[in-house]
Design an enzyme around this catalytic site. Sequence first.
Site, mmCIF file in Angstrom:
data_model
loop_
_atom_site.group_PDB
_atom_site.id
_atom_site.type_symbol
_atom_site.label_atom_id
_atom_site.label_comp_id
_atom_site.label_asym_id
_atom_site.label_seq_id
_atom_site.Cartn_x
_atom_site.Cartn_y
_atom_site.Cartn_z
ATOM 1 C CG ASP A 1 4.985 1.127 1.431
ATOM 2 O OD1 ASP A 1 6.150 1.512 1.348
ATOM 3 O OD2 ASP A 1 4.041 1.878 1.746
ATOM 4 C CD GLN B 1 0.884 -5.078 -8.503
ATOM 5 O OE1 GLN B 1 1.075 -6.289 -8.423
ATOM 6 N NE2 GLN B 1 1.585 -4.213 -7.802
ATOM 7 C CD GLU C 1 10.270 2.310 -5.301
ATOM 8 O OE1 GLU C 1 10.392 3.163 -4.406
ATOM 9 O OE2 GLU C 1 10.906 1.243 -5.309
ATOM 10 C CG ASP C 2 4.796 -1.342 -8.772
ATOM 11 O OD1 ASP C 2 5.841 -1.895 -9.163
ATOM 12 O OD2 ASP C 2 3.675 -1.814 -8.998
HETATM 13 O O1 TRH Z 1 0.530 4.477 -4.179
HETATM 14 P P1 TRH Z 1 1.851 5.128 -4.369
HETATM 15 O O2 TRH Z 1 1.882 6.561 -4.217
HETATM 16 O O3 TRH Z 1 2.843 4.444 -3.399
HETATM 17 C C1 TRH Z 1 3.975 4.878 -2.755
HETATM 18 C C2 TRH Z 1 3.768 4.890 -1.289
HETATM 19 O O4 TRH Z 1 3.242 6.139 -0.959
HETATM 20 C C3 TRH Z 1 5.033 4.651 -0.584
HETATM 21 O O5 TRH Z 1 4.918 4.873 0.791
HETATM 22 C C4 TRH Z 1 6.105 5.512 -1.154
HETATM 23 O O6 TRH Z 1 7.242 5.146 -0.547
HETATM 24 C C5 TRH Z 1 6.192 5.254 -2.613
HETATM 25 O O7 TRH Z 1 4.958 5.552 -3.246
HETATM 26 C C6 TRH Z 1 7.294 6.029 -3.266
HETATM 27 O O8 TRH Z 1 2.411 4.787 -5.858
HETATM 28 P P2 TRH Z 1 3.002 3.476 -6.512
HETATM 29 O O9 TRH Z 1 4.343 3.162 -5.965
HETATM 30 O O10 TRH Z 1 2.905 3.674 -7.934
HETATM 31 O O11 TRH Z 1 2.034 2.290 -6.088
HETATM 32 C C7 TRH Z 1 0.757 2.129 -6.628
HETATM 33 C C8 TRH Z 1 0.433 0.667 -6.789
HETATM 34 O O12 TRH Z 1 -0.933 0.508 -7.085
HETATM 35 C C9 TRH Z 1 1.200 0.034 -7.947
HETATM 36 O O13 TRH Z 1 1.594 -1.279 -7.602
HETATM 37 C C10 TRH Z 1 0.165 -0.032 -9.055
HETATM 38 C C11 TRH Z 1 -1.091 -0.277 -8.254
HETATM 39 N N1 TRH Z 1 -2.350 0.110 -8.903
HETATM 40 C C12 TRH Z 1 -3.278 -0.878 -9.133
HETATM 41 O O14 TRH Z 1 -3.055 -2.066 -8.842
HETATM 42 N N2 TRH Z 1 -4.474 -0.516 -9.690
HETATM 43 C C13 TRH Z 1 -4.768 0.770 -10.047
HETATM 44 O O15 TRH Z 1 -5.886 1.034 -10.537
HETATM 45 C C14 TRH Z 1 -3.767 1.769 -9.813
HETATM 46 C C15 TRH Z 1 -4.050 3.186 -10.204
HETATM 47 C C16 TRH Z 1 -2.584 1.402 -9.231
#
Ligand code: TRH
Length: 377
Positions: free
Chosen positions: A17, A255, A273-274
């Site tokens: 999010d 990020q 997602e991201d």
């Molecule tokens: O963390 P996620 O599983 O996030 C989500 C949430 O659970 C949300 O509620 C749900 O709706 C969604 O998934 C589908 O995975 P995501 O989306 O990949 O987000 C992780 C974020 O963390 C992404 O912006 C990348 C960042 N990140 C870093 O900045 N540094 C890191 O070392 C890692 C591993 C990730």
Amino acid sequence: MKARWDIFCSVVDNYGDIGVTWRLARQLVVEHGCEVRLWVDDLRAFERMCPDIDVQVSQQWQEGVEVRHWPTEWPGAHSADVVIAAFACQLPLAYMDSMAECDRPPLWMNLDYLSAEDWVVGCHCLPSVKFKGVQKYFFFPGFRPGTGGLLREAGLLERRQAFQQDDAAQQQFLQTLGVFPAAGARLMSLFAYENPGLAGWLDVLAADRHETHLLVPEGRILGDMQRWLGVGSLAAGDIQMRGALTVQVIAFVRQEQYDQLLWCCAFNAVRGEDSFVRAQWAGRPLLWHIYRQDEDIHLDKLDAFLALYTAALSPSAKAAVVALWQAWNTQGDMAQSWKMLLEHWPEVSGHAENWCLEQGLQADLATALVQFYESWI
Ligand code: TRH
């Protein structure tokens, strides 16, 4: 005059999010000259990917974005020109009143979850509910024309390609993380939820003739990793070797650095997602651990994406990708499907780059939002 945007982010769990809204907020400021306030209810999740965040303060500026803590007790603020409720979060009632009291009510949108399903195209930009006469619209990210597209900063793919062609820059970056892969080792990253399928995959990596160096940012998968390694605990900096496999736990990085990490790796396991989108922009083969939803509706989303993503692959390469992704998400046989994927490595690698470039032809999500606003006023 600059358009004023308010983005509301309620951190349900994990980092997606805040990951998505922070990325969008920065892009609106830097590339579209918008004035952006990002309201976040959990600054600690934010701090993980942006360590400059001061979790104690209610208002701060980060990279041109006004970051506001969104406490349970609404502090009061006037409506902006554009209001984005991320992932269907509920706006404070008093804020909605202020939207309705504007001489010119704002454009109000719900930024939805990413899905490759067919129905998304039909729902994108449709009117949703109204509050005291203020209309809300659906805004859907997506992979197909007719959706809002994907978040992609200007010049991202060019920067990524230049970095991937620059060995020294990659080595230098990896060194800052304390990563020194052996020459010829296949560098991979692993970001996933708890997954019982991990053991089968690690077994086959350890038994492989080819060396693998697996980078694991601290997070939910570490419990399964510990069990497989037979160790009591794991923390950033730990390195364990089993057969041809080196497992290295690294700290959760900023990020921007996470992008570089994905760009360095030959294969990325991502989730949510991201990170899923960022791995596609890396132009390298990937494995998606989809976020689980009630009644297994996430599996429809998985199928929809796989159908689109594998459409241009040969039948056997397609079968290998589908088998691996299905195994990872439904506790299937990771060992067998990983071997299948390796047999199609050149095709699957080439396809990852093509897919990325093809997706890069679409308008990015921030631009699509700005265009929607401009056509609406
Ligand atoms: O963390 P996620 O599983 O996030 C989500 C949430 O659970 C949300 O509620 C749900 O709706 C969604 O998934 C589908 O995975 P995501 O989306 O990949 O987000 C992780 C974020 O963390 C992404 O912006 C990348 C960042 N990140 C870093 O900045 N540094 C890191 O070392 C890692 C591993 C990730």
